[in-house]
Design a protein around this motif. Structure first.
Motif, PDB file in Angstrom:
ATOM      1  N   GLN A 164       6.997   6.958   7.780  1.00 40.63           N
ATOM      2  CA  GLN A 164       8.298   6.233   7.954  1.00 40.63           C
ATOM      3  C   GLN A 164       8.855   7.328   8.954  1.00 40.63           C
ATOM      4  O   GLN A 164      10.155   6.768   9.549  1.00 40.63           O
ATOM      5  N   SER A 165       8.636   8.673   9.211  1.00 45.03           N
ATOM      6  CA  SER A 165       9.166   9.403  10.187  1.00 45.03           C
ATOM      7  C   SER A 165       8.484   9.603  11.189  1.00 45.03           C
ATOM      8  O   SER A 165       8.885  10.723  11.908  1.00 45.03           O
ATOM      9  N   SER A 166       7.633   8.832  11.781  1.00 45.36           N
ATOM     10  CA  SER A 166       6.747   8.764  12.897  1.00 45.36           C
ATOM     11  C   SER A 166       7.519   9.171  14.249  1.00 45.36           C
ATOM     12  O   SER A 166       6.632   9.823  15.039  1.00 45.36           O
TER      13      SER A 166
ATOM     14  N   VAL B 291      12.884  13.449   0.285  1.00 45.75           N
ATOM     15  CA  VAL B 291      13.119  13.717   1.778  1.00 45.75           C
ATOM     16  C   VAL B 291      11.929  14.104   2.386  1.00 45.75           C
ATOM     17  O   VAL B 291      11.469  13.984   3.439  1.00 45.75           O
ATOM     18  N   ALA B 292      11.188  15.180   1.408  1.00 50.50           N
ATOM     19  CA  ALA B 292       9.978  15.664   2.249  1.00 50.50           C
ATOM     20  C   ALA B 292       8.702  14.555   2.294  1.00 50.50           C
ATOM     21  O   ALA B 292       8.093  14.718   3.282  1.00 50.50           O
ATOM     22  N   ALA B 293       8.826  13.621   1.337  1.00 52.74           N
ATOM     23  CA  ALA B 293       7.818  12.523   1.470  1.00 52.74           C
ATOM     24  C   ALA B 293       7.998  11.601   2.608  1.00 52.74           C
ATOM     25  O   ALA B 293       7.347  11.268   3.272  1.00 52.74           O
ATOM     26  N   PHE B 294       9.545  11.484   2.686  1.00 48.83           N
ATOM     27  CA  PHE B 294       9.645  10.707   4.117  1.00 48.83           C
ATOM     28  C   PHE B 294       9.370  11.521   5.340  1.00 48.83           C
ATOM     29  O   PHE B 294       8.532  11.031   6.162  1.00 48.83           O
TER      30      PHE B 294
ATOM     31  N   MET C 139       0.726  -1.253   0.022  1.00 44.50           N
ATOM     32  CA  MET C 139      -0.105   0.107  -0.084  1.00 44.50           C
ATOM     33  C   MET C 139       0.802   1.155  -0.033  1.00 44.50           C
ATOM     34  O   MET C 139       1.698   1.360   0.676  1.00 44.50           O
ATOM     35  N   PRO C 140       0.689   2.019  -0.799  1.00 44.74           N
ATOM     36  CA  PRO C 140       1.524   3.422  -0.887  1.00 44.74           C
ATOM     37  C   PRO C 140       1.628   4.062   0.573  1.00 44.74           C
ATOM     38  O   PRO C 140       0.349   3.993   1.161  1.00 44.74           O
ATOM     39  N   PRO C 141       2.438   4.834   0.912  1.00 45.38           N
ATOM     40  CA  PRO C 141       2.470   5.216   2.341  1.00 45.38           C
ATOM     41  C   PRO C 141       1.452   6.366   2.371  1.00 45.38           C
ATOM     42  O   PRO C 141       1.418   6.477   3.734  1.00 45.38           O
TER      43      PRO C 141
END
Length: 250
Positions: A232-234, A224-227, A1-3
């Motif tokens: 993923q950057s919770s 990097v913005a998407a991360f 599933m897309p993030p």
């Protein structure tokens, strides 16, 4: 599933360059993306190219009424915001002796006040666990002649990121700063002209400043913005991420 499947994002300054690339990446990752920008024709073209997941809402972030309209559009669609990317910004080139009140008002009005308004107006729509990403600049940690006002505005962004991370943590909202280095965008092309150089020559000069020996691509910054925007950057907040080819790191 897309993030970002089922998520909603707002990207300011998304008509071209880094903002446009971020909007594209978030849409590719499954988000519905609201794009803002002052150049309406260019903004609507960008949204059309991104596809049905993109919604163009013309906006000048230095105007509170414009941002109220953006929020109204998102709310009318029954959406909450899972990510806000405050990317809109501009700069002027000039030394201390050359700086004018008009230059100051323009740069700080868009870069600082516009960022403040963007996040402030988005607050009621932020979902629990939402991510706010502020765009910084390597000039904010350097002393680049002629870039004083722009650099100072971006240094202010860094501190706002820290402060808002602390203030919004009780809501589970994360705030981080993404700082690009020299990137191949229309803005860089404009600086080349001001320096009396071709785009290619200016890129080469900027490439010499990075350990990786090249300028970045907008999609590399967008990754990097998407991360930072996604799950993923919770456990990341209050941080500054550099996508600068090592320019101010090495």
């Amino acid at each position: 599933m897309p993030p970002m499947d089922g998520k909603t994002a707002l990207v300011t300054g998304a008509s071209s360059g880094i903002g446009r690339a971020i909007a594209q990446r978030l849409a590719d990752d499954g988000a519905r993306v609201y794009l803002t920008g002052r150049r309406e024709d260019e903004l609507r073209k960008a949204a059309a190219e991104i596809g049905p997941a993109a919604v163009a809402v013309p906006c000048d972030v230095s105007r509170a009424a414009d941002l109220d309209r953006v929020v109204d559009v998102i709310r009318a669609d029954g959406r909450r915001l899972d990510a806000v990317i405050a990317n809109a910004g501009l700069g002027v080139v000039g030394s201390l002796a050359e700086a004018t009140q008009e230059d100051y008002d323009l740069v700080f009005g868009v870069n600082v006040h516009g960022t403040l308004l963007t996040v402030q107006k988005a607050l009621p729509l932020l979902a629990e666990g939402a991510s706010v990403v502020l765009l910084g600049s390597t000039t904010g940690v350097q002393g680049v002649p002629g870039m004083g006002l722009y650099a100072a505005s971006k240094a202010a962004i860094r501190n706002l990121g820290r402060t808002w991370a602390a203030e919004l943590a009780p809501r589970g909202v994360r705030v981080n700063v993404l700082t690009p280095g020299p990137t191949a965008t229309p803005g860089i092309e404009g600086l080349a002209g001001l320096n009396g150089m071709t785009t290619e020559a200016f890129h080469a000069a900027l490439a010499d400043q990075t350990p990786l020996g090249r300028v970045g691509r907008p999609e590399e910054v967008a990754a990097v913005a998407a991360f930072l925007a996604g799950p993923q950057s919770s456990f990341v907040t209050g941080a500054e991420y550099f996508a600068d080819g090592g320019q101010v790191q090495v």
